[in-house]
Design a protein around this motif. Structure first.
Motif, PDB file in Angstrom:
ATOM      1  N   GLU A 103     -73.255  -4.546  21.375  1.00 19.55           N
ATOM      2  CA  GLU A 103     -71.909  -4.423  21.926  1.00 19.55           C
ATOM      3  C   GLU A 103     -71.987  -4.785  23.403  1.00 19.55           C
ATOM      4  OE1 GLU A 103     -67.886  -3.572  21.403  1.00 19.55           O
ATOM      5  OE2 GLU A 103     -69.299  -2.972  19.860  1.00 19.55           O
ATOM      6  N   VAL A 104     -71.233  -5.811  23.805  1.00 18.42           N
ATOM      7  CA  VAL A 104     -71.149  -6.208  25.205  1.00 18.42           C
ATOM      8  C   VAL A 104     -69.949  -5.490  25.815  1.00 18.42           C
ATOM      9  CG1 VAL A 104     -70.789  -8.128  26.809  1.00 18.42           C
ATOM     10  CG2 VAL A 104     -72.203  -8.446  24.759  1.00 18.42           C
ATOM     11  N   ILE A 105     -70.171  -4.831  26.934  1.00 20.31           N
ATOM     12  CA  ILE A 105     -69.103  -4.065  27.587  1.00 20.31           C
ATOM     13  C   ILE A 105     -69.041  -4.534  29.038  1.00 20.31           C
ATOM     14  CG2 ILE A 105     -68.263  -1.741  28.116  1.00 20.31           C
ATOM     15  CD1 ILE A 105     -70.284  -0.879  25.790  1.00 20.31           C
ATOM     16  N   GLU A 106     -67.981  -5.246  29.369  1.00 24.87           N
ATOM     17  CA  GLU A 106     -67.888  -5.904  30.672  1.00 24.87           C
ATOM     18  C   GLU A 106     -67.424  -4.988  31.794  1.00 24.87           C
ATOM     19  OE1 GLU A 106     -65.479  -9.326  29.835  1.00 24.87           O
ATOM     20  OE2 GLU A 106     -67.167 -10.401  28.956  1.00 24.87           O
ATOM     21  N   VAL A 107     -66.625  -3.970  31.471  1.00 17.81           N
ATOM     22  CA  VAL A 107     -66.166  -3.025  32.494  1.00 17.81           C
ATOM     23  C   VAL A 107     -66.494  -1.608  32.051  1.00 17.81           C
ATOM     24  CG1 VAL A 107     -64.314  -4.519  33.355  1.00 17.81           C
ATOM     25  CG2 VAL A 107     -63.829  -2.851  31.577  1.00 17.81           C
ATOM     26  N   ASP A 108     -66.681  -0.749  33.010  1.00 18.39           N
ATOM     27  CA  ASP A 108     -66.964   0.657  32.735  1.00 18.39           C
ATOM     28  C   ASP A 108     -65.692   1.298  32.166  1.00 18.39           C
ATOM     29  OD1 ASP A 108     -67.456   3.390  32.817  1.00 18.39           O
ATOM     30  OD2 ASP A 108     -68.447   3.319  34.770  1.00 18.39           O
ATOM     31  N   PRO A 109     -65.726   1.792  30.927  1.00 11.71           N
ATOM     32  CA  PRO A 109     -64.505   2.371  30.352  1.00 11.71           C
ATOM     33  C   PRO A 109     -64.031   3.631  31.073  1.00 11.71           C
ATOM     34  CG  PRO A 109     -66.383   2.789  28.921  1.00 11.71           C
ATOM     35  CD  PRO A 109     -66.855   1.855  30.002  1.00 11.71           C
ATOM     36  N   ALA A 110     -64.903   4.272  31.826  1.00 21.62           N
ATOM     37  CA  ALA A 110     -64.506   5.479  32.557  1.00 21.62           C
ATOM     38  C   ALA A 110     -63.679   5.155  33.791  1.00 21.62           C
ATOM     39  CB  ALA A 110     -65.743   6.285  32.959  1.00 21.62           C
ATOM     40  N   THR A 111     -63.845   3.927  34.322  1.00 22.73           N
ATOM     41  CA  THR A 111     -63.147   3.555  35.552  1.00 22.73           C
ATOM     42  C   THR A 111     -62.234   2.346  35.383  1.00 22.73           C
ATOM     43  OG1 THR A 111     -64.915   2.075  36.271  1.00 22.73           O
ATOM     44  CG2 THR A 111     -65.094   4.406  36.938  1.00 22.73           C
ATOM     45  N   SER A 112     -62.382   1.622  34.284  1.00 24.65           N
ATOM     46  CA  SER A 112     -61.674   0.353  34.048  1.00 24.65           C
ATOM     47  C   SER A 112     -61.981  -0.669  35.134  1.00 24.65           C
ATOM     48  CB  SER A 112     -60.157   0.574  33.934  1.00 24.65           C
ATOM     49  OG  SER A 112     -59.872   1.406  32.841  1.00 24.65           O
ATOM     50  N   ALA A 113     -63.103  -0.504  35.806  1.00 28.11           N
ATOM     51  CA  ALA A 113     -63.529  -1.421  36.860  1.00 28.11           C
ATOM     52  C   ALA A 113     -64.918  -1.952  36.513  1.00 28.11           C
ATOM     53  CB  ALA A 113     -63.552  -0.695  38.209  1.00 28.11           C
TER      54      ALA A 113
END
Length: 132
Positions: free
Chosen positions: A103-113
């Motif tokens: 799973e590639v995750i481009e932004v931190d889901p906790a901050t949306s940044a």
């Protein structure tokens, strides 16, 4: 980054030892593993830190080496814990042979940044057993 300790959640059952020690090898070892006959249980693991202390992080890529051991449809999902919250990623269907899942995750889901080095160093990653 590889598991270095148990994370916040340890719901899966290790075949031997502690949950994180069954998934901390640099090359997969199928003689020890974590599993569950119960859906919706999951593990997260504390990870080692990045070796760099400066730079831009374009994304993270979480890998799992997964299989099922019984008949019928079984699934799972990569799990991520960031900022004190668990995030379940894309559902996958498991087969009886081991396969890499990522799973590639481009932004931190906790901050949306964008990811920061500090947030990557603090994250936990793992896997969830699902019905599929």
């Amino acid at each position: 980054l590889f598991p270095t300790g148990a994370g916040t959640t340890t719901g899966l059952t290790p075949s031997t030892g502690a949950n994180y020690t069954t998934v901390d090898e640099t090359a997969p070892n199928t003689t020890d593993y974590n599993g569950s006959a119960t859906d919706e249980l999951f593990d997260t693991y504390a990870l080692g830190n990045l070796t760099t202390t400066a730079g831009t992080i374009l994304g993270i890529n979480i890998w799992g080496y997964t299989a099922k051991s019984d008949a019928g449809v079984k699934g799972g999902a990569i799990m991520l814990r960031s900022g004190g919250t668990d995030y379940e990623k894309t559902d996958i269907t498991l087969g009886t042979g081991y396969l890499y899942q990522n799973e590639v995750i481009e932004v931190d889901p906790a901050t949306s940044a964008a990811w920061t080095i500090a947030n990557v160093n603090a994250l936990e990653a793992g896997f969830k057993a699902k019905a599929s």
